[in-house]
Design an enzyme around this catalytic site. Structure first.
Site, PDB file in Angstrom:
ATOM      1  N   SER A 105       1.066  -1.088   0.109  1.00  0.00           N
ATOM      2  CA  SER A 105       0.029   0.198   0.109  1.00  0.00           C
ATOM      3  C   SER A 105       1.027   1.212   0.109  1.00  0.00           C
ATOM      4  O   SER A 105       1.953   1.050   0.238  1.00  0.00           O
ATOM      5  CB  SER A 105      -0.555  -0.042   1.402  1.00  0.00           C
ATOM      6  OG  SER A 105      -1.604   1.165   1.371  1.00  0.00           O
ATOM      7  N   TYR A 128      -3.140  -0.337  10.128  1.00  0.00           N
ATOM      8  CA  TYR A 128      -2.773  -0.607   8.652  1.00  0.00           C
ATOM      9  C   TYR A 128      -1.625  -0.358   8.108  1.00  0.00           C
ATOM     10  O   TYR A 128      -0.983  -0.910   7.372  1.00  0.00           O
ATOM     11  CB  TYR A 128      -4.064  -0.011   7.872  1.00  0.00           C
ATOM     12  CG  TYR A 128      -4.342  -0.345   6.124  1.00  0.00           C
ATOM     13  CD1 TYR A 128      -4.624  -1.500   5.833  1.00  0.00           C
ATOM     14  CD2 TYR A 128      -3.654   0.593   5.236  1.00  0.00           C
ATOM     15  CE1 TYR A 128      -4.825  -1.774   4.525  1.00  0.00           C
ATOM     16  CE2 TYR A 128      -3.582   0.421   4.133  1.00  0.00           C
ATOM     17  CZ  TYR A 128      -4.352  -0.858   3.811  1.00  0.00           C
ATOM     18  OH  TYR A 128      -4.373  -1.284   2.146  1.00  0.00           O
TER      19      TYR A 128
END
Length: 265
Positions: free
Chosen positions: A145, A158
């Protein structure tokens, strides 16, 4: 040259690929010739996934498995090897996100995100590597990501998980590159999916949604990515064309990470 990108005769396991980004990546691998295997946590999701692939003309093999359960993963990988074949390509796609301010987030919620987004790629990679070594090589692609590089409000777990996944990618490459196993990552930018559709809705006054404006101002490409934009990079990293590429994170983000953003007018 085109043959370098073909995946004929290869078995690809894409975790959590009954829909979304995983589905798009698996579909691209299938188009390049790979046999597709995927998992999801519930039978109904697996059934929906198999049906969705069938609509695309793809025969996919679906399995119910919780990728955070090491015993279950070892068992399902053994089943796949027996019923479909040795896994040549693994895409660690399954993931979750919880948007909660850090001081309001429980350790339980934090651990759950780490479990799915970091521990699971370790568990699944560990399960497929022995057969890859025995076969003489393999490809592992971790879906990272932009949060592997950047922080943002409300995504502490995250970002921690995806930062860890970046380093797990590099470490797998370091430890198993000698066995002709390439482990790389793909870092998607902001992708237009049904989940993000509300963030792109035109406002009653005809203006763009504030978050849509924010993303476009940060993206040199001046658009959201499409799930299909991830297909080519995935095929590259799954194919012989990337045999000397190892420990690399390929950011497919329209240039966000290279750009400071537009000056306010």
């Amino acid at each position: 040259m085109n043959d370098l990108f073909r995946l004929d005769g290869k078995v690809a396991l894409v975790t959590g690929a009954s829909y979304g980004i995983g589905f798009a990546i698996a579909s691209a691998l299938a188009e390049a010739g790979a046999t597709i295997v995927f998992n999801d946590i519930k039978q109904e999701l697996v059934d929906k996934g198999v049906a969705a692939y069938a609509e695309q003309g793809i025969t996919a093999h679906g399995y119910v498995c919780d990728v955070t359960d090491e015993d279950a993963v070892q068992a399902v990988v053994a089943r796949i090897e027996q019923e479909v074949g040795v896994i040549d390509i693994l895409v660690n796609n399954a993931g979750i996100i919880k948007r909660i301010p850090m001081v309001e987030m429980s350790a339980k919620d934090f651990r759950q995100v780490i479990d799915v987004d970091l521990n699971a790629p370790f568990i699944v990679s560990k399960a497929v590597i022995p057969a890859m070594i025995k076969k003489g090589g393999g490809k592992i692609i971790n879906i990272c990501s932009m949060m592997s590089e950047l922080g943002r409000e409300t995504v502490s777990a995250y970002a921690a998980a995806k930062g860890g996944l970046k380093m797990l990618t590099k470490n797998i490459a370091s430890e198993y590159g000698q066995y002709n196993i390439q482990c790389n990552g793909i870092g998607p930018g902001y992708i237009a999916t049904p989940q993000t559709a509300p963030l792109r809705e035109v406002q009653p006054d005809g203006s763009k949604h504030p978050f849509d404006q924010f993303i476009l101002a940060k993206t040199p490409a001046n658009r959201w990515g499409e799930a299909a934009d991830l297909g080519g990079p995935a095929v590259f990293l799954a194919s012989e064309a990337s045999d000397f590429v190892n420990g690399h994170i390929l950011y497919v983000d329209g240039g966000i990470l290279a750009y400071i953003g537009k000056q306010p007018s």
